[in-house]
Design a protein around this motif. Structure first.
Motif, PDB file in Angstrom:
ATOM      1  N   MET A   1     -15.925 -11.351 -30.413  1.00 54.43           N
ATOM      2  CA  MET A   1     -15.754 -12.130 -31.624  1.00 54.43           C
ATOM      3  C   MET A   1     -14.380 -11.820 -32.218  1.00 54.43           C
ATOM      4  O   MET A   1     -13.986 -10.667 -32.311  1.00 54.43           O
ATOM      5  CB  MET A   1     -16.862 -11.798 -32.618  1.00 54.43           C
ATOM      6  N   LYS A   2     -13.677 -12.851 -32.628  1.00 54.53           N
ATOM      7  CA  LYS A   2     -12.362 -12.678 -33.230  1.00 54.53           C
ATOM      8  C   LYS A   2     -12.525 -12.280 -34.696  1.00 54.53           C
ATOM      9  O   LYS A   2     -13.342 -12.838 -35.412  1.00 54.53           O
ATOM     10  CB  LYS A   2     -11.552 -13.966 -33.126  1.00 54.53           C
ATOM     11  N   ASP A  24      -4.511 -19.298 -32.511  1.00 58.69           N
ATOM     12  CA  ASP A  24      -5.940 -19.082 -32.721  1.00 58.69           C
ATOM     13  C   ASP A  24      -6.697 -20.366 -33.051  1.00 58.69           C
ATOM     14  O   ASP A  24      -7.924 -20.412 -32.930  1.00 58.69           O
ATOM     15  CB  ASP A  24      -6.174 -18.067 -33.846  1.00 58.69           C
ATOM     16  N   LEU A  50     -11.651 -26.039 -36.266  1.00 65.70           N
ATOM     17  CA  LEU A  50     -12.585 -25.184 -35.531  1.00 65.70           C
ATOM     18  C   LEU A  50     -13.947 -25.852 -35.363  1.00 65.70           C
ATOM     19  O   LEU A  50     -14.602 -25.678 -34.332  1.00 65.70           O
ATOM     20  CB  LEU A  50     -12.725 -23.827 -36.222  1.00 65.70           C
ATOM     21  N   ASN A  53     -14.504 -27.953 -32.300  1.00 70.19           N
ATOM     22  CA  ASN A  53     -14.739 -27.239 -31.046  1.00 70.19           C
ATOM     23  C   ASN A  53     -15.798 -26.167 -31.287  1.00 70.19           C
ATOM     24  O   ASN A  53     -15.486 -25.049 -31.684  1.00 70.19           O
ATOM     25  CB  ASN A  53     -13.430 -26.625 -30.544  1.00 70.19           C
ATOM     26  N   ASP A  54     -17.073 -26.516 -31.064  1.00 67.95           N
ATOM     27  CA  ASP A  54     -18.182 -25.586 -31.335  1.00 67.95           C
ATOM     28  C   ASP A  54     -18.026 -24.262 -30.601  1.00 67.95           C
ATOM     29  O   ASP A  54     -18.344 -23.209 -31.144  1.00 67.95           O
ATOM     30  CB  ASP A  54     -19.524 -26.217 -30.958  1.00 67.95           C
ATOM     31  N   ASP A  55     -17.555 -24.296 -29.353  1.00 67.24           N
ATOM     32  CA  ASP A  55     -17.394 -23.051 -28.595  1.00 67.24           C
ATOM     33  C   ASP A  55     -16.407 -22.121 -29.280  1.00 67.24           C
ATOM     34  O   ASP A  55     -16.630 -20.923 -29.376  1.00 67.24           O
ATOM     35  CB  ASP A  55     -16.934 -23.339 -27.165  1.00 67.24           C
ATOM     36  N   LEU A  56     -15.317 -22.674 -29.762  1.00 69.72           N
ATOM     37  CA  LEU A  56     -14.305 -21.866 -30.439  1.00 69.72           C
ATOM     38  C   LEU A  56     -14.814 -21.401 -31.806  1.00 69.72           C
ATOM     39  O   LEU A  56     -14.586 -20.256 -32.203  1.00 69.72           O
ATOM     40  CB  LEU A  56     -13.009 -22.661 -30.596  1.00 69.72           C
ATOM     41  N   ASN A  58     -17.719 -20.603 -32.661  1.00 60.66           N
ATOM     42  CA  ASN A  58     -18.658 -19.493 -32.474  1.00 60.66           C
ATOM     43  C   ASN A  58     -17.965 -18.167 -32.177  1.00 60.66           C
ATOM     44  O   ASN A  58     -18.620 -17.131 -32.169  1.00 60.66           O
ATOM     45  CB  ASN A  58     -19.670 -19.825 -31.384  1.00 60.66           C
ATOM     46  N   GLU A  59     -16.674 -18.184 -31.927  1.00 63.80           N
ATOM     47  CA  GLU A  59     -15.921 -16.951 -31.681  1.00 63.80           C
ATOM     48  C   GLU A  59     -15.575 -16.219 -32.974  1.00 63.80           C
ATOM     49  O   GLU A  59     -15.089 -15.094 -32.931  1.00 63.80           O
ATOM     50  CB  GLU A  59     -14.636 -17.253 -30.915  1.00 63.80           C
ATOM     51  N   PHE A  60     -15.806 -16.866 -34.119  1.00 67.21           N
ATOM     52  CA  PHE A  60     -15.442 -16.286 -35.407  1.00 67.21           C
ATOM     53  C   PHE A  60     -16.688 -16.029 -36.250  1.00 67.21           C
ATOM     54  O   PHE A  60     -17.677 -16.747 -36.136  1.00 67.21           O
ATOM     55  CB  PHE A  60     -14.517 -17.243 -36.181  1.00 67.21           C
TER      56      PHE A  60
END
Length: 80
Positions: A1-2, A24, A50, A53-56, A58-60
């Protein structure tokens, strides 16, 4: 996770605006006449981009710090 988002803001002396981009947040590029106006735009644009792009997204975490690194180069005359 970022843990954070880094935005680069550079002064464009030809257009007389601050231009912001970020590795980012793909697709982020915007401009404004002042750093304060730029920050207001970023607070809207970053979540919108963000969410595209659901995949991106979810990284935060739900709330993430945004670091705005600005650069403004000017010149000073040392001799006449």
């Amino acid at each position: 996770m970022k843990a954070s988002i880094l935005v680069r803001a550079e002064w464009d002396s030809d257009a007389e605006v601050w231009v912001a981009t970020s590795d980012d947040v793909p697709g982020l590029i915007t401009e404004a006449e002042t750093p304060e106006a730029l920050e207001r735009k970023l607070l809207v644009m970053i979540p919108e981009l963000l969410e595209l792009n659901d995949d991106l997204l979810n990284e935060f975490p739900p709330e993430v710090p945004v670091f705005i690194a600005s650069q403004h180069v000017t010149k000073v005359r040392l001799r006449a």
